[in-house]
Motif scaffolding. Structure first.
Motif, PDB file in Angstrom:
ATOM      1  N   ASP A   1       0.816  -1.215   0.000  1.00 23.64           N
ATOM      2  CA  ASP A   1       0.000   0.000   0.000  1.00 23.64           C
ATOM      3  C   ASP A   1       0.849   1.264   0.000  1.00 23.64           C
ATOM      4  O   ASP A   1       0.435   2.291  -0.529  1.00 23.64           O
ATOM      5  N   ASP A   2       2.032   1.203   0.589  1.00 25.45           N
ATOM      6  CA  ASP A   2       2.883   2.390   0.610  1.00 25.45           C
ATOM      7  C   ASP A   2       3.359   2.778  -0.785  1.00 25.45           C
ATOM      8  O   ASP A   2       3.639   3.930  -1.042  1.00 25.45           O
ATOM      9  N   LEU A   3       3.407   1.827  -1.719  1.00 20.65           N
ATOM     10  CA  LEU A   3       3.899   2.135  -3.061  1.00 20.65           C
ATOM     11  C   LEU A   3       3.015   3.145  -3.782  1.00 20.65           C
ATOM     12  O   LEU A   3       3.503   3.952  -4.571  1.00 20.65           O
TER      13      LEU A   3
ATOM     14  N   ASP B   1      -4.976  14.811   3.194  1.00 23.33           N
ATOM     15  CA  ASP B   1      -3.948  14.398   4.155  1.00 23.33           C
ATOM     16  C   ASP B   1      -3.049  13.325   3.562  1.00 23.33           C
ATOM     17  O   ASP B   1      -1.835  13.306   3.795  1.00 23.33           O
ATOM     18  N   GLN B   2      -3.622  12.413   2.785  1.00 24.09           N
ATOM     19  CA  GLN B   2      -2.821  11.361   2.164  1.00 24.09           C
ATOM     20  C   GLN B   2      -1.930  11.926   1.061  1.00 24.09           C
ATOM     21  O   GLN B   2      -0.817  11.451   0.863  1.00 24.09           O
ATOM     22  N   LEU B   3      -2.399  12.954   0.353  1.00 27.73           N
ATOM     23  CA  LEU B   3      -1.542  13.603  -0.642  1.00 27.73           C
ATOM     24  C   LEU B   3      -0.358  14.287   0.037  1.00 27.73           C
ATOM     25  O   LEU B   3       0.755  14.276  -0.492  1.00 27.73           O
ATOM     26  N   GLU B   4      -0.572  14.881   1.205  1.00 28.25           N
ATOM     27  CA  GLU B   4       0.532  15.480   1.957  1.00 28.25           C
ATOM     28  C   GLU B   4       1.513  14.398   2.403  1.00 28.25           C
ATOM     29  O   GLU B   4       2.729  14.571   2.322  1.00 28.25           O
ATOM     30  N   LEU B   5       1.006  13.268   2.887  1.00 30.40           N
ATOM     31  CA  LEU B   5       1.873  12.149   3.263  1.00 30.40           C
ATOM     32  C   LEU B   5       2.667  11.683   2.048  1.00 30.40           C
ATOM     33  O   LEU B   5       3.870  11.433   2.136  1.00 30.40           O
ATOM     34  N   SER B   6       2.015  11.584   0.900  1.00 32.20           N
ATOM     35  CA  SER B   6       2.691  11.184  -0.332  1.00 32.20           C
ATOM     36  C   SER B   6       3.825  12.153  -0.664  1.00 32.20           C
ATOM     37  O   SER B   6       4.932  11.733  -0.997  1.00 32.20           O
ATOM     38  N   ARG B   7       3.552  13.443  -0.574  1.00 33.18           N
ATOM     39  CA  ARG B   7       4.579  14.456  -0.863  1.00 33.18           C
ATOM     40  C   ARG B   7       5.789  14.274   0.050  1.00 33.18           C
ATOM     41  O   ARG B   7       6.935  14.315  -0.390  1.00 33.18           O
ATOM     42  N   ARG B   8       5.516  14.027   1.328  1.00 34.01           N
ATOM     43  CA  ARG B   8       6.619  13.837   2.282  1.00 34.01           C
ATOM     44  C   ARG B   8       7.397  12.553   1.990  1.00 34.01           C
ATOM     45  O   ARG B   8       8.626  12.542   2.030  1.00 34.01           O
ATOM     46  N   MET B   9       6.688  11.470   1.694  1.00 32.85           N
ATOM     47  CA  MET B   9       7.366  10.203   1.410  1.00 32.85           C
ATOM     48  C   MET B   9       8.242  10.311   0.165  1.00 32.85           C
ATOM     49  O   MET B   9       9.369   9.821   0.152  1.00 32.85           O
ATOM     50  N   ILE B  10       7.726  10.970  -0.870  1.00 36.81           N
ATOM     51  CA  ILE B  10       8.514  11.160  -2.087  1.00 36.81           C
ATOM     52  C   ILE B  10       9.764  11.971  -1.765  1.00 36.81           C
ATOM     53  O   ILE B  10      10.860  11.677  -2.251  1.00 36.81           O
TER      54      ILE B  10
END
Length: 95
Positions: free
Chosen positions: A41-43, A59-68
């Protein structure tokens, strides 16, 4: 060389395409009580997985931005943290 680890503990993440494909082919998979984040799921937070973007909320888009950002800094410098980053520091490396 330090090793870094992370945990994807998002409790309301959309599941990746591969889970949907498995569920289409298997009654056992359809009946399994998938809940919270599962393997792969993290992919979906890093790129379109199997060509499918996931329906993330704000919030998930912000998490995505941080993970990238973490993964990108790790690829460039060998350390996911940066003094110029606005993201919180990732956990300390495991030694």
């Amino acid at each position: 060389m330090p090793s870094y680890a992370y945990e994807c503990a998002e409790s309301d993440t959309p599941h990746c395409t591969s889970i949907h494909l498995i569920q289409q082919r298997s009654q056992v998979a359809r009946d399994f009580p998938f809940g919270g984040a599962i393997h792969v799921d993290d992919l979906g937070y890093l790129w379109d997985y199997l060509g499918q973007p996931l329906p993330h909320g704000d919030d998930q888009l912000e998490l995505s931005r941080r993970m990238i950002g973490y993964w990108g800094r790790f690829a460039v410098a060998g350390d996911p943290n940066s003094s110029s980053s606005a993201s919180p520091a990732s956990p300390a490396p495991v030694r």
